[in-house]
Every structure is written in structure tokens, then in C-alpha cells.
Motif scaffolding. Structure first.
Motif, mmCIF file in Angstrom:
data_model
loop_
_atom_site.group_PDB
_atom_site.id
_atom_site.type_symbol
_atom_site.label_atom_id
_atom_site.label_comp_id
_atom_site.label_asym_id
_atom_site.label_seq_id
_atom_site.Cartn_x
_atom_site.Cartn_y
_atom_site.Cartn_z
ATOM 1 N N ALA A 40 0.847 -1.184 0.000
ATOM 2 C CA ALA A 40 0.000 0.000 0.000
ATOM 3 C C ALA A 40 0.889 1.242 0.000
ATOM 4 N N PRO A 41 0.361 2.383 -0.429
ATOM 5 C CA PRO A 41 1.157 3.620 -0.463
ATOM 6 C C PRO A 41 1.742 3.945 0.905
ATOM 7 N N GLY A 42 3.039 4.204 0.943
ATOM 8 C CA GLY A 42 3.695 4.577 2.189
ATOM 9 C C GLY A 42 3.961 3.434 3.134
ATOM 10 N N LYS A 43 3.675 2.209 2.700
ATOM 11 C CA LYS A 43 3.876 1.045 3.569
ATOM 12 C C LYS A 43 4.833 0.056 2.928
ATOM 13 N N PRO A 87 -11.649 -1.429 2.147
ATOM 14 C CA PRO A 87 -10.788 -0.344 1.668
ATOM 15 C C PRO A 87 -9.319 -0.553 2.053
ATOM 16 N N GLU A 88 -9.067 -1.179 3.195
ATOM 17 C CA GLU A 88 -7.682 -1.399 3.622
ATOM 18 C C GLU A 88 -6.973 -2.479 2.801
ATOM 19 N N ASP A 89 -7.697 -3.152 1.920
ATOM 20 C CA ASP A 89 -7.058 -4.096 0.995
ATOM 21 C C ASP A 89 -6.470 -3.392 -0.225
ATOM 22 N N THR A 90 -6.718 -2.105 -0.337
ATOM 23 C CA THR A 90 -6.193 -1.339 -1.461
ATOM 24 C C THR A 90 -4.672 -1.356 -1.457
ATOM 25 N N ALA A 91 -4.092 -1.786 -2.580
ATOM 26 C CA ALA A 91 -2.641 -1.919 -2.681
ATOM 27 C C ALA A 91 -2.289 -2.389 -4.085
ATOM 28 N N VAL A 92 -0.996 -2.367 -4.377
ATOM 29 C CA VAL A 92 -0.495 -3.064 -5.550
ATOM 30 C C VAL A 92 -0.170 -4.492 -5.113
ATOM 31 N N GLY A 110 3.199 -6.383 -10.840
ATOM 32 C CA GLY A 110 2.205 -5.852 -9.914
ATOM 33 C C GLY A 110 0.913 -5.488 -10.610
ATOM 34 N N THR A 111 -0.180 -5.592 -9.884
ATOM 35 C CA THR A 111 -1.497 -5.198 -10.390
ATOM 36 C C THR A 111 -2.217 -4.421 -9.288
#
Length: 117
Positions: A40-43, A87-92, A110-111
Motif C-alpha cells: 500500500a502507499p507509504g507502507k 478499503p484497507e485491501d487497497t494496494a499493488v 504488480g497489479t
């Protein structure tokens, strides 16, 4: 050279489902372990699920009971069925394969998975 190609990402509403695919350019039995990771962004990148050649699976706690990893050896493809998305599953999401003997890690491109609330 090993290639992993992911597909199946997209935008989905919370509670929805997606199925990711990871097509390998060689036999899945070339690898000790195949898995899915996400970032995820920033993680940092984190483990989602893994599957062995014998079909033994392992899941990260946040996805247990919602995600299922599977493989089709004939199609040299690994899948990640994602249900009840949050929503917390949002990631590449990245496909990973660890090669036998050399223990070299291979990664797909990545997808993106985006879950809206």
C-alpha cells in the motif's frame, strides 16, 4: 529467464470480489513456493498468501477467511480469490515465486487493486 505476469486487478466497492491471476513462463514445479504480496502507499510490502507444490496454503491474518490462493499446474498459473474486500485491501498486489535450489525470488510487475468505501 522466469517471467510472472499478473492480471485481474481493478476498482471494486467494499464487499465486492476480485480474482487475481499470475501466469508463470515455466512449470510451477520449478519453484518451492509461490505467493502473493501487497504494498500500500507509504507502507512496506507484506505477505498476503503462499502455496506450496503440495497445495499447502498460508495466509496473513488480515485476509484469513476472505482470500483464497490456488494453483493450476497445467496452466502454470496461481490465483488469488479475494472476497469481502475492504478499503484497507487497497494496494499493488505482486506475485512471487521462489526458485528451487537457487532460492532466487522472482516478482511480477504488480497489479493495482482499489477498494472504494
Amino acid at each position: 529467464q522466469v517471467h510472472l505476469v499478473e492480471s485481474g486487478g481493478g476498482l471494486v466497492q467494499a464487499g465486492g470480489s476480485l480474482r487475481l491471476s499470475c501466469a508463470a513462463s515455466t512449470s510451477l514445479f520449478s519453484f518451492n513456493l509461490m505467493g502473493w504480496y501487497r504494498q500500500a502507499p507509504g507502507k512496506q510490502r507484506e505477505l498476503v498468501a503462499t502455496i506450496t507444490n503440495s497445495g499447502t496454503t498460508n495466509y496473513a491474518e488480515p485476509v484469513k477467511g476472505r482470500f483464497t490462493i490456488s494453483r493450476d499446474n497445467a496452466k502454470t498459473t496461481v490465483y488469488l480469490q479475494m472476497n469481502s474486500l475492504k478499503p484497507e485491501d487497497t494496494a499493488v498486489y505482486y506475485c512471487n515465486a521462489r526458485q528451487k535450489f537457487t532460492l532466487t525470488d522472482y516478482w511480477g510487475q504488480g497489479t493495482q487493486v482499489t477498494v472504494s468505501s
